[in-house]
Motif scaffolding. Structure first.
Motif, PDB file in Angstrom:
ATOM      1  N   VAL A   1       0.776  -1.152   0.094  1.00  0.00           N
ATOM      2  CA  VAL A   1       0.136   0.074  -0.063  1.00  0.00           C
ATOM      3  C   VAL A   1       0.863   1.169  -0.040  1.00  0.00           C
ATOM      4  CG1 VAL A   1      -1.820   1.286   1.373  1.00  0.00           C
ATOM      5  CG2 VAL A   1      -1.947  -1.070   1.059  1.00  0.00           C
ATOM      6  N   LEU A   2       1.984   1.220   0.747  1.00  0.00           N
ATOM      7  CA  LEU A   2       2.764   2.499   1.030  1.00  0.00           C
ATOM      8  C   LEU A   2       3.517   2.767  -0.145  1.00  0.00           C
ATOM      9  CD1 LEU A   2       3.733   2.233   4.778  1.00  0.00           C
ATOM     10  CD2 LEU A   2       1.957   3.880   3.721  1.00  0.00           C
ATOM     11  N   VAL A   3       3.976   1.706  -0.865  1.00  0.00           N
ATOM     12  CA  VAL A   3       4.933   1.828  -2.011  1.00  0.00           C
ATOM     13  C   VAL A   3       3.930   2.081  -3.336  1.00  0.00           C
ATOM     14  CG1 VAL A   3       6.273   0.748  -3.644  1.00  0.00           C
ATOM     15  CG2 VAL A   3       6.782   0.125  -1.310  1.00  0.00           C
ATOM     16  N   GLY A   4       2.722   1.691  -3.209  1.00  0.00           N
ATOM     17  CA  GLY A   4       1.770   2.274  -4.173  1.00  0.00           C
ATOM     18  C   GLY A   4       1.379   3.683  -4.035  1.00  0.00           C
ATOM     19  N   ASP A   5       1.343   4.134  -2.892  1.00  0.00           N
ATOM     20  CA  ASP A   5       1.194   5.729  -2.605  1.00  0.00           C
ATOM     21  C   ASP A   5       2.230   6.496  -2.902  1.00  0.00           C
ATOM     22  OD1 ASP A   5      -1.260   4.833  -1.292  1.00  0.00           O
ATOM     23  OD2 ASP A   5      -0.537   5.223   0.525  1.00  0.00           O
ATOM     24  N   TYR A   6       3.649   5.845  -2.849  1.00  0.00           N
ATOM     25  CA  TYR A   6       5.085   6.536  -3.237  1.00  0.00           C
ATOM     26  C   TYR A   6       4.811   6.653  -4.735  1.00  0.00           C
ATOM     27  CZ  TYR A   6       9.909   7.160  -4.090  1.00  0.00           C
ATOM     28  OH  TYR A   6      11.124   7.684  -4.226  1.00  0.00           O
ATOM     29  N   LEU A   7       4.430   5.661  -5.389  1.00  0.00           N
ATOM     30  CA  LEU A   7       4.396   5.556  -6.870  1.00  0.00           C
ATOM     31  C   LEU A   7       3.226   6.809  -7.486  1.00  0.00           C
ATOM     32  CD1 LEU A   7       4.986   1.799  -7.860  1.00  0.00           C
ATOM     33  CD2 LEU A   7       6.590   3.549  -7.665  1.00  0.00           C
ATOM     34  N   PHE A   8       2.169   6.709  -6.707  1.00  0.00           N
ATOM     35  CA  PHE A   8       1.333   7.778  -7.243  1.00  0.00           C
ATOM     36  C   PHE A   8       1.988   9.108  -7.016  1.00  0.00           C
ATOM     37  CE2 PHE A   8      -2.534   4.728  -6.828  1.00  0.00           C
ATOM     38  CZ  PHE A   8      -3.010   5.290  -8.005  1.00  0.00           C
ATOM     39  N   SER A   9       2.678   9.379  -6.151  1.00  0.00           N
ATOM     40  CA  SER A   9       3.481  10.715  -5.763  1.00  0.00           C
ATOM     41  C   SER A   9       4.349  10.913  -6.613  1.00  0.00           C
ATOM     42  CB  SER A   9       3.892  10.464  -4.207  1.00  0.00           C
ATOM     43  OG  SER A   9       3.060  10.403  -3.193  1.00  0.00           O
ATOM     44  N   ARG A  10       5.130   9.984  -7.075  1.00  0.00           N
ATOM     45  CA  ARG A  10       6.109  10.065  -8.153  1.00  0.00           C
ATOM     46  C   ARG A  10       5.470  10.387  -9.425  1.00  0.00           C
ATOM     47  NH1 ARG A  10      10.849  11.583  -6.644  1.00  0.00           N
ATOM     48  NH2 ARG A  10      12.326  10.134  -5.875  1.00  0.00           N
ATOM     49  N   SER A  11       4.414   9.722  -9.881  1.00  0.00           N
ATOM     50  CA  SER A  11       3.736  10.148 -10.952  1.00  0.00           C
ATOM     51  C   SER A  11       3.153  11.473 -11.115  1.00  0.00           C
ATOM     52  CB  SER A  11       2.386   9.372 -11.202  1.00  0.00           C
ATOM     53  OG  SER A  11       1.258   9.452 -10.195  1.00  0.00           O
ATOM     54  N   PHE A  12       2.748  12.202  -9.990  1.00  0.00           N
ATOM     55  CA  PHE A  12       2.366  13.350 -10.091  1.00  0.00           C
ATOM     56  C   PHE A  12       3.612  14.529 -10.282  1.00  0.00           C
ATOM     57  CE2 PHE A  12      -1.611  11.911  -8.670  1.00  0.00           C
ATOM     58  CZ  PHE A  12      -2.697  12.622  -9.260  1.00  0.00           C
ATOM     59  N   GLN A  13       4.597  13.990  -9.685  1.00  0.00           N
ATOM     60  CA  GLN A  13       5.656  14.893  -9.718  1.00  0.00           C
ATOM     61  C   GLN A  13       6.318  14.982 -11.434  1.00  0.00           C
ATOM     62  OE1 GLN A  13       8.332  13.019  -7.176  1.00  0.00           O
ATOM     63  NE2 GLN A  13       8.474  14.573  -5.705  1.00  0.00           N
ATOM     64  N   LEU A  14       6.440  13.823 -12.127  1.00  0.00           N
ATOM     65  CA  LEU A  14       6.392  13.729 -13.343  1.00  0.00           C
ATOM     66  C   LEU A  14       5.407  14.424 -14.191  1.00  0.00           C
ATOM     67  CD1 LEU A  14       7.337   9.819 -13.617  1.00  0.00           C
ATOM     68  CD2 LEU A  14       8.809  11.861 -14.205  1.00  0.00           C
ATOM     69  N   MET A  15       4.000  14.328 -13.871  1.00  0.00           N
ATOM     70  CA  MET A  15       3.111  15.254 -14.446  1.00  0.00           C
ATOM     71  C   MET A  15       3.563  16.769 -14.641  1.00  0.00           C
ATOM     72  SD  MET A  15      -0.374  13.934 -13.167  1.00  0.00           S
ATOM     73  CE  MET A  15      -0.576  12.230 -12.526  1.00  0.00           C
ATOM     74  N   VAL A  16       3.772  17.277 -13.357  1.00  0.00           N
ATOM     75  CA  VAL A  16       4.071  18.658 -13.030  1.00  0.00           C
ATOM     76  C   VAL A  16       5.346  19.049 -13.908  1.00  0.00           C
ATOM     77  CG1 VAL A  16       4.832  20.132 -11.455  1.00  0.00           C
ATOM     78  CG2 VAL A  16       2.997  18.587 -10.858  1.00  0.00           C
ATOM     79  N   GLU A  17       6.073  18.238 -14.170  1.00  0.00           N
ATOM     80  CA  GLU A  17       7.381  18.564 -14.816  1.00  0.00           C
ATOM     81  C   GLU A  17       7.059  19.035 -16.271  1.00  0.00           C
ATOM     82  OE1 GLU A  17      10.855  15.789 -14.162  1.00  0.00           O
ATOM     83  OE2 GLU A  17      10.229  15.826 -12.063  1.00  0.00           O
ATOM     84  N   THR A  18       5.759  18.592 -16.920  1.00  0.00           N
ATOM     85  CA  THR A  18       5.482  18.610 -18.165  1.00  0.00           C
ATOM     86  C   THR A  18       5.047  20.151 -18.516  1.00  0.00           C
ATOM     87  OG1 THR A  18       3.350  18.182 -18.039  1.00  0.00           O
ATOM     88  CG2 THR A  18       4.965  16.337 -18.593  1.00  0.00           C
ATOM     89  N   GLY A  19       4.930  20.616 -17.333  1.00  0.00           N
ATOM     90  CA  GLY A  19       4.287  22.249 -17.238  1.00  0.00           C
ATOM     91  C   GLY A  19       3.205  22.456 -18.088  1.00  0.00           C
ATOM     92  N   SER A  20       2.266  21.470 -18.381  1.00  0.00           N
ATOM     93  CA  SER A  20       1.110  21.308 -18.810  1.00  0.00           C
ATOM     94  C   SER A  20      -0.176  21.051 -17.776  1.00  0.00           C
ATOM     95  CB  SER A  20       0.928  20.301 -20.136  1.00  0.00           C
ATOM     96  OG  SER A  20      -0.568  20.344 -20.484  1.00  0.00           O
ATOM     97  N   LEU A  21      -0.945  22.172 -17.625  1.00  0.00           N
ATOM     98  CA  LEU A  21      -1.769  22.165 -16.725  1.00  0.00           C
ATOM     99  C   LEU A  21      -2.776  21.179 -17.137  1.00  0.00           C
ATOM    100  CD1 LEU A  21      -2.866  23.080 -13.839  1.00  0.00           C
ATOM    101  CD2 LEU A  21      -4.234  25.031 -15.014  1.00  0.00           C
ATOM    102  N   ARG A  22      -3.254  21.163 -18.443  1.00  0.00           N
ATOM    103  CA  ARG A  22      -4.338  20.362 -18.992  1.00  0.00           C
ATOM    104  C   ARG A  22      -3.567  18.920 -18.707  1.00  0.00           C
ATOM    105  NH1 ARG A  22      -6.935  19.937 -25.289  1.00  0.00           N
ATOM    106  NH2 ARG A  22      -8.382  18.195 -24.392  1.00  0.00           N
ATOM    107  N   VAL A  23      -2.651  18.483 -18.969  1.00  0.00           N
ATOM    108  CA  VAL A  23      -2.250  17.017 -18.618  1.00  0.00           C
ATOM    109  C   VAL A  23      -2.291  16.772 -17.378  1.00  0.00           C
ATOM    110  CG1 VAL A  23       0.009  15.817 -18.714  1.00  0.00           C
ATOM    111  CG2 VAL A  23      -0.445  16.780 -20.647  1.00  0.00           C
ATOM    112  N   LEU A  24      -2.000  17.634 -16.486  1.00  0.00           N
ATOM    113  CA  LEU A  24      -2.188  17.276 -15.102  1.00  0.00           C
ATOM    114  C   LEU A  24      -3.648  17.182 -14.722  1.00  0.00           C
ATOM    115  CD1 LEU A  24      -0.832  17.403 -12.232  1.00  0.00           C
ATOM    116  CD2 LEU A  24      -1.185  19.674 -11.962  1.00  0.00           C
ATOM    117  N   ASP A  25      -4.535  17.925 -15.394  1.00  0.00           N
ATOM    118  CA  ASP A  25      -5.922  17.776 -15.298  1.00  0.00           C
ATOM    119  C   ASP A  25      -6.456  16.404 -15.552  1.00  0.00           C
ATOM    120  OD1 ASP A  25      -8.558  18.820 -14.357  1.00  0.00           O
ATOM    121  OD2 ASP A  25      -8.806  18.809 -16.733  1.00  0.00           O
ATOM    122  N   ILE A  26      -5.975  15.739 -16.911  1.00  0.00           N
ATOM    123  CA  ILE A  26      -6.491  14.613 -17.395  1.00  0.00           C
ATOM    124  C   ILE A  26      -6.051  13.557 -16.585  1.00  0.00           C
ATOM    125  CG2 ILE A  26      -6.048  13.079 -19.368  1.00  0.00           C
ATOM    126  CD1 ILE A  26      -5.819  15.661 -21.036  1.00  0.00           C
TER     127      ILE A  26
END
Length: 333
Positions: free
Chosen positions: A118-143
């Motif tokens: 469960v906790l490693v899954g949570d970590y990966l979700f968090s990492r995924s959001f960091q990667l999304m933000v790096e694209t600089g696209s708010l729409r990508v983040l929204d999707i």
């Protein structure tokens, strides 16, 4: 035609065309699943990531971006994001389902424990959001944020719907759109968005991913009752034993007489199963021809996926995506 016996494997053709990009995705995944302070995180993640699998979802992102002519770097970030979200959901699903095996290997929750999964899954979700933000696209983040919420919502809905005989095909479709199709459609959609494709193209990619994901899950549910265990990696009737109300059973319940409905109430709702119940369940599915009807539904969704991308540019990748839709349902042909 079984999936592994098919002469044509579109996912392998896609993998070959996207090999350089997929290598970059794998490198980024390895870098981002590292943890300086908690070595169990890369241990657990690597166990699942290295177990194989076709990496279909990240390939869909790369394919969509390439199809739309993208030449920047961020399709790699998005493909890794999609894979992290998928891996996180698998870790959580295995805990919820109390699974002991995935892709022919012991699950992480079995090798370590539920808390770690469960906790490693949570970590990966968090990492995924960091990667999304790096694209600089708010729409990508929204999707992708919406897709993550939809996946969780679908899983929770399944908890209540899976053993309730009032669950009909519309609720089943809602569950499938959540737990499976949401990530497929997000994966293809963000590929078009990052490429700044025309809105018609972005919508077509979304519709393709949505229909492909639904077809994929329907086929998966059908194979539970008529698949080859050596190919699927799961035993016939696992869903029945786990009291999961999937489409073949939903169709049978809708046609059941009083005696048959009592059988489904006992075995699915109440979970009181005895020797011979699976054979009787299979006989009812055959009696009402629900396996064939489920197969037709899967084929119809695969056709919708192909129709969705018909307006996209004529390209080898478009043909591979259309072939992929056919290939998904070839497992039940």
């Amino acid at each position: 035609m079984g999936l592994d016996k098919s002469a044509t494997k579109p996912h392998e053709a896609l993998s070959a065309v996207l090999a350089e990009d997929m290598a970059a995705v794998n490198t980024l995944i390895t870098q981002r699943m590292a943890s300086k302070h908690a070595p169990r995180i890369p241990e657990v993640t690597a166990h699942l990531v290295d177990a194989g699998g076709k990496r279909l979802r990240p390939m869909l992102t790369l394919a969509a971006a390439k199809l739309c002519g993208y030449t920047g770097p961020f399709h790699i970030h998005l493909a890794a994001t999609v894979e992290f979200i998928h891996t996180a959901t698998l870790l959580h699903d295995d805990v919820v389902d109390e699974s002991g095996q995935r892709r022919g290997r012991p699950t992480a929750n079995l090798l370590w424990d539920n808390k770690s999964s469960v906790l490693v899954g949570d970590y990966l979700f968090s990492r995924s959001f960091q990667l999304m933000v790096e694209t600089g696209s708010l729409r990508v983040l929204d999707i992708l944020a919406n897709a993550s919420a939809t996946i969780a919502e679908g899983e929770v809905l399944q908890l209540t719907a899976a053993q309730d005989l009032r669950t009909d095909e519309s609720i089943y479709l809602q569950v499938v759109r959540g737990k499976t199709a949401a990530l497929f459609s997000a994966a293809t959609q963000v590929g078009g968005v990052i490429a700044q494709a025309d809105e018609d193209f972005v919508q077509a990619l979304y519709d393709y991913g949505d229909a492909l994901g639904i077809a994929f899950q329907i086929v998966d549910d059908l194979l539970d009752y008529q698949g080859d265990s050596a190919v699927t990696g799961k035993n016939i009737g696992d869903d029945f034993r786990e009291r999961k109300l999937t489409l073949p059973v939903i169709k049978a319940v809708a046609k059941a007489d009083a005696e048959e409905r009592a059988f489904w109430v006992r075995t699915i709702e109440k979970g009181k199963q005895v020797e011979g119940d699976l054979d009787h369940a299979l006989s009812l599915l055959h009696k009402h021809d629900t396996l064939s009807a489920t197969r037709q539904d899967a084929i119809a969704w695969a056709d919708k996926a192909k129709d969705a991308i018909a307006l996209l540019p004529d390209h080898d990748i478009r043909k591979m995506l259309a072939d992929l839709a056919d290939y998904v349902v070839a497992r039940i042909s």
